[in-house]
Design a protein around this motif. Structure first.
Motif, PDB file in Angstrom:
ATOM      1  N   ASP A 263       0.942  -1.207   0.062  1.00 41.17           N
ATOM      2  CA  ASP A 263       0.033  -0.051  -0.092  1.00 41.17           C
ATOM      3  C   ASP A 263       0.765   1.464   0.076  1.00 41.17           C
ATOM      4  N   GLY A 264       0.177   2.335  -0.394  1.00 40.27           N
ATOM      5  CA  GLY A 264       0.983   3.657  -0.373  1.00 40.27           C
ATOM      6  C   GLY A 264       1.660   3.963  -1.772  1.00 40.27           C
ATOM      7  N   TRP A 265       1.696   3.118  -2.680  1.00 39.82           N
ATOM      8  CA  TRP A 265       2.292   3.568  -3.814  1.00 39.82           C
ATOM      9  C   TRP A 265       1.339   4.716  -4.349  1.00 39.82           C
ATOM     10  N   PRO A 266       1.747   5.281  -5.513  1.00 40.56           N
ATOM     11  CA  PRO A 266       1.023   6.156  -6.424  1.00 40.56           C
ATOM     12  C   PRO A 266      -0.178   5.738  -6.803  1.00 40.56           C
ATOM     13  N   PRO A 267      -1.269   6.315  -6.927  1.00 44.31           N
ATOM     14  CA  PRO A 267      -2.844   5.765  -6.679  1.00 44.31           C
ATOM     15  C   PRO A 267      -2.891   5.249  -8.335  1.00 44.31           C
ATOM     16  N   ASP A 268      -2.229   5.643  -9.416  1.00 52.31           N
ATOM     17  CA  ASP A 268      -2.414   5.058 -10.618  1.00 52.31           C
ATOM     18  C   ASP A 268      -1.373   3.999 -10.902  1.00 52.31           C
ATOM     19  N   SER A 269      -0.721   3.752 -10.061  1.00 49.36           N
ATOM     20  CA  SER A 269       0.344   2.347 -10.564  1.00 49.36           C
ATOM     21  C   SER A 269      -0.293   1.063  -9.853  1.00 49.36           C
ATOM     22  N   ILE A 270      -0.181  -0.072 -10.533  1.00 52.02           N
ATOM     23  CA  ILE A 270      -0.612  -1.500 -10.411  1.00 52.02           C
ATOM     24  C   ILE A 270       0.675  -2.221  -9.734  1.00 52.02           C
ATOM     25  N   VAL A 271      -0.010  -2.931  -8.505  1.00 51.03           N
ATOM     26  CA  VAL A 271       1.046  -3.395  -7.739  1.00 51.03           C
ATOM     27  C   VAL A 271       0.890  -4.935  -7.611  1.00 51.03           C
ATOM     28  N   PHE A 272       1.997  -5.530  -7.913  1.00 54.26           N
ATOM     29  CA  PHE A 272       1.756  -7.105  -8.062  1.00 54.26           C
ATOM     30  C   PHE A 272       2.840  -7.743  -6.878  1.00 54.26           C
ATOM     31  N   ARG A 273       2.171  -8.864  -6.414  1.00 51.12           N
ATOM     32  CA  ARG A 273       3.213  -9.728  -5.472  1.00 51.12           C
ATOM     33  C   ARG A 273       3.054 -11.076  -5.902  1.00 51.12           C
ATOM     34  N   GLU A 274       3.637 -11.624  -7.043  1.00 55.36           N
ATOM     35  CA  GLU A 274       3.474 -12.769  -7.792  1.00 55.36           C
ATOM     36  C   GLU A 274       4.468 -13.818  -7.441  1.00 55.36           C
ATOM     37  N   PRO A 275       4.087 -15.090  -7.377  1.00 53.53           N
ATOM     38  CA  PRO A 275       5.340 -16.328  -7.570  1.00 53.53           C
ATOM     39  C   PRO A 275       6.138 -15.791  -8.927  1.00 53.53           C
ATOM     40  N   LEU A 276       7.216 -16.583  -8.716  1.00 58.64           N
ATOM     41  CA  LEU A 276       8.316 -16.317 -10.053  1.00 58.64           C
ATOM     42  C   LEU A 276       7.705 -16.429 -11.300  1.00 58.64           C
ATOM     43  N   ARG A 277       7.045 -17.435 -11.612  1.00 65.42           N
ATOM     44  CA  ARG A 277       6.617 -17.970 -12.800  1.00 65.42           C
ATOM     45  C   ARG A 277       5.748 -16.731 -13.495  1.00 65.42           C
ATOM     46  N   GLU A 278       4.866 -16.238 -12.810  1.00 58.05           N
ATOM     47  CA  GLU A 278       3.805 -15.346 -12.858  1.00 58.05           C
ATOM     48  C   GLU A 278       4.508 -13.966 -12.964  1.00 58.05           C
ATOM     49  N   MET A 279       5.428 -13.801 -12.319  1.00 67.46           N
ATOM     50  CA  MET A 279       6.179 -12.475 -12.396  1.00 67.46           C
ATOM     51  C   MET A 279       7.029 -12.539 -13.721  1.00 67.46           C
ATOM     52  N   MET A 280       7.697 -13.603 -13.885  1.00 67.75           N
ATOM     53  CA  MET A 280       8.272 -13.521 -15.410  1.00 67.75           C
ATOM     54  C   MET A 280       7.342 -13.307 -16.486  1.00 67.75           C
ATOM     55  N   ALA A 281       6.036 -13.627 -16.499  1.00 70.54           N
ATOM     56  CA  ALA A 281       5.352 -13.756 -17.744  1.00 70.54           C
ATOM     57  C   ALA A 281       4.768 -12.004 -17.675  1.00 70.54           C
ATOM     58  N   LEU A 282       4.795 -11.579 -16.328  1.00 73.90           N
ATOM     59  CA  LEU A 282       4.173 -10.094 -16.562  1.00 73.90           C
ATOM     60  C   LEU A 282       5.246  -9.298 -16.847  1.00 73.90           C
ATOM     61  N   VAL A 283       6.571  -9.503 -16.560  1.00 74.63           N
ATOM     62  CA  VAL A 283       7.747  -8.646 -16.832  1.00 74.63           C
ATOM     63  C   VAL A 283       7.741  -8.728 -18.424  1.00 74.63           C
ATOM     64  N   SER A 284       7.609  -9.933 -18.977  1.00 71.72           N
ATOM     65  CA  SER A 284       7.849 -10.042 -20.202  1.00 71.72           C
ATOM     66  C   SER A 284       6.767  -9.216 -21.314  1.00 71.72           C
ATOM     67  N   CYS A 285       5.728  -8.852 -20.475  1.00 69.58           N
ATOM     68  CA  CYS A 285       4.711  -7.666 -21.227  1.00 69.58           C
ATOM     69  C   CYS A 285       4.970  -6.322 -21.103  1.00 69.58           C
ATOM     70  N   CYS A 286       6.174  -5.960 -20.392  1.00 62.85           N
ATOM     71  CA  CYS A 286       6.394  -4.779 -20.300  1.00 62.85           C
ATOM     72  C   CYS A 286       7.470  -4.160 -21.229  1.00 62.85           C
ATOM     73  N   ASP A 287       7.582  -2.775 -21.326  1.00 67.58           N
ATOM     74  CA  ASP A 287       8.519  -2.194 -22.181  1.00 67.58           C
ATOM     75  C   ASP A 287       9.693  -1.913 -21.647  1.00 67.58           C
ATOM     76  N   VAL A 288       9.890  -1.648 -20.291  1.00 65.71           N
ATOM     77  CA  VAL A 288      11.114  -1.355 -19.547  1.00 65.71           C
ATOM     78  C   VAL A 288      10.995  -1.905 -18.041  1.00 65.71           C
ATOM     79  N   LEU A 289      11.824  -1.919 -17.591  1.00 71.05           N
ATOM     80  CA  LEU A 289      11.964  -2.353 -16.074  1.00 71.05           C
ATOM     81  C   LEU A 289      12.878  -1.448 -15.268  1.00 71.05           C
ATOM     82  N   VAL A 290      12.618  -0.872 -14.288  1.00 71.64           N
ATOM     83  CA  VAL A 290      13.328   0.051 -13.407  1.00 71.64           C
ATOM     84  C   VAL A 290      13.663  -0.568 -12.143  1.00 71.64           C
ATOM     85  N   CYS A 291      14.898  -1.060 -11.852  1.00 72.49           N
ATOM     86  CA  CYS A 291      15.129  -1.930 -10.685  1.00 72.49           C
ATOM     87  C   CYS A 291      16.630  -1.686 -10.123  1.00 72.49           C
ATOM     88  N   ASN A 292      16.950  -2.304  -9.377  1.00 75.63           N
ATOM     89  CA  ASN A 292      18.115  -2.386  -8.618  1.00 75.63           C
ATOM     90  C   ASN A 292      19.170  -3.254  -8.988  1.00 75.63           C
TER      91      ASN A 292
END
Length: 368
Positions: A263-292
C-alpha cells in the motif's frame, strides 16, 4: 588457513590426481552444473548451459540449485533435471548451524549425487565449499577455478584472478577446458529465459483486468538482497509520478515476498506480488523495467526486456545486464562489492531521479 589447507591438500591428492593434459572425453552421458545461489546467478549461467547443450546434445544435464532454479529453467530445454537443495551456506543467517536434520539432508544429497554417476561437473563459484561438493560427487572430471584452499579438489582448473570479468564469462571460460566443438553461436553471451504463450496471454489478461492503459508499460522493482542495493522507495514513488505525468501509459510495481508493503504507492500504479513464473510472464509484457541490482534485473534482461539498472553498490562489471538497450546507473559506492559495503545501511546519496527518468525515456524512444 586456506593456503595451508591448499598446500596440504595438494600434497595428499597429487598421487591420485588426473593429468591436467587429459581433457574430458567428447562423449559424456551425465553432467552436473553447480549453481546453488540466487536467482540472478542461475540466469547468468544460461549462456554456458546453452553452449554445453550444443556440445553435448545427447548428455543428461542436471543443475544443483535452490527451488527457484526449477521455475526459472522450466521449458527452456537447457537442463534435463534440477536437483533442488538449499545448501546451508547460501542462507542469509545461521550459515553454519548444522543441526542433526541438516547433517542428514547433506548426507542424503551426497548419496544422491553419487547415485547419479556424473561424468563431469562444472562450477564457476570460486568457493572451496562448492569444490568440496564437486569432489564428494566422485565425478571423474571436475571443472572449476583454482581458488585458494580448494583447487586440489578439482581435476581441471583455471586461475581465479578474474577481478575484471563478468560472471557470464567466468562460466563460459570453463568450456575452454573441454574438447573443442567448433565456433559457438553468435548470441553466446546473452542470457535467455522463456515463458510460454499461455503464460504471456494470462499475464496480458491480468494486466487488462487490473486497469492497464494504452501507451508504454513501465515496470518497477524496488527490492534487493542487501539494504545498500535498494534505491529508496521515495525515489521510486517520485519517478512513477514523473513518468506517469510525462509519458502516460501503465505503471507496474513488482514486489517480492520480503519487500516493502504494497500500500501507499502512487494511486495510478498497479502493484503485483506474484510467484516467480507469474512475475516472469508479467515482466515479459513490459516495455522497460526500472530496478536495483537484483534477480528481477537478470530475469528481465534474459527475457529481452530493457532494464534501467541502479547500482548503488555492487559491481556492474561482474553482474551488470547485457541487453543491447540496457542502461546502468552507478551510485557513489558502485563497484566496491557487497562484502565491502556498509552493513544494513541504505544509500546515503542515492542516484538522482532525473537521471533514471532520462534513461527510461531514452529506452522507450529507441524502442519506438
Amino acid at each position: 588457513m586456506l593456503r595451508a589447507a591448499d598446500f596440504a591438500g595438494r600434497l595428499i591428492a597429487r598421487p591420485f590426481g588426473r593429468s591436467l593434459g587429459s581433457l574430458p572425453p567428447k562423449f559424456v552421458e551425465r553432467i552436473l552444473v553447480i549453481e546453488p545461489w540466487n536467482i540472478g546467478d542461475v540466469v547468468l549461467a544460461t549462456p554456458m548451459l546453452r553452449e554445453l547443450r550444443r556440445r553435448y546434445p545427447k548428455a543428461r544435464i542436471s543443475i544443483l540449485a535452490r527451488p527457484h532454479g526449477r521455475e526459472l529453467l522450466e521449458g527452456s530445454g537447457l537442463v534435463d533435471d534440477v536437483i533442488v537443495f538449499d545448501l546451508p551456506w547460501t542462507a542469509q543467517t545461521n550459515k553454519y548451524r548444522f543441526t542433526a536434520a541438516k547433517v542428514r539432508e547433506m548426507r542424503d544429497l551426497v548419496r544422491t549425487l553419487r547415485a547419479r554417476n556424473f561424468d563431469l561437473t562444472l562450477d564457476s563459484r570460486m568457493d572451496i565449499r562448492s569444490n568440496f561438493l564437486a569432489a564428494m560427487s566422485r565425478a571423474p572430471y571436475r571443472l572449476g577455478y583454482d581458488i585458494g584452499g580448494g583447487g586440489w579438489l578439482l581435476t581441471h582448473t583455471l586461475p581465479s584472478d578474474r577481478d575484471s570479468t563478468h560472471r557470464i564469462d567466468d562460466w563460459l571460460a570453463l568450456l575452454d577446458l573441454l574438447p573443442d566443438a567448433g565456433a559457438p553461436t553468435t548470441d553466446e553471451r546473452r542470457p535467455t529465459l522463456d515463458v510460454t504463450t499461455a503464460e504471456r496471454e494470462g499475464a496480458q489478461r491480468k494486466l487488462r483486468e487490473r486497469g492497464a492503459k494504452g501507451g508504454p508499460v513501465i515496470a518497477y522493482h524496488p527490492g534487493g538482497s542487501h539494504p545498500g542495493k535498494r534505491w529508496p522507495r521515495s525515489r521510486f514513488e517520485e519517478l512513477i509520478r514523473e513518468l506517469s505525468a510525462s509519458l502516460g501509459g501503465t505503471q507496474v510495481v513488482f514486489l517480492g515476498p520480503d519487500d516493502t508493503p504494497s500500500d501507499g504507492w502512487p494511486p495510478d500504479s498497479i502493484v503485483f506480488r506474484e510467484p516467480l513464473r507469474e512475475m516472469m510472464a508479467l515482466v515479459s509484457c513490459c516495455d522497460v523495467l526500472v530496478c536495483n541490482d537484483s534477480g528481477p534485473m537478470h530475469v528481465a534482461d534474459a527475457l529481452g526486456v530493457p532494464v534501467v539498472a541502479i547500482f548503488e553498490i555492487g559491481n556492474p562489471q561482474w553482474f551488470g545486464p547485457s541487453g543491447p538497450r540496457a542502461r546502468v546507473l552507478r551510485g557513489e559506492l558502485a563497484g566496491i562489492g557487497i562484502s565491502a559495503a556498509p552493513l544494513n545501511h541504505s544509500p546515503t546519496n542515492p542516484v538522482d531521479v532525473r537521471r533514471v527518468a532520462a534513461a527510461v525515456k531514452e529506452i522507450l524512444a529507441e524502442g519506438a
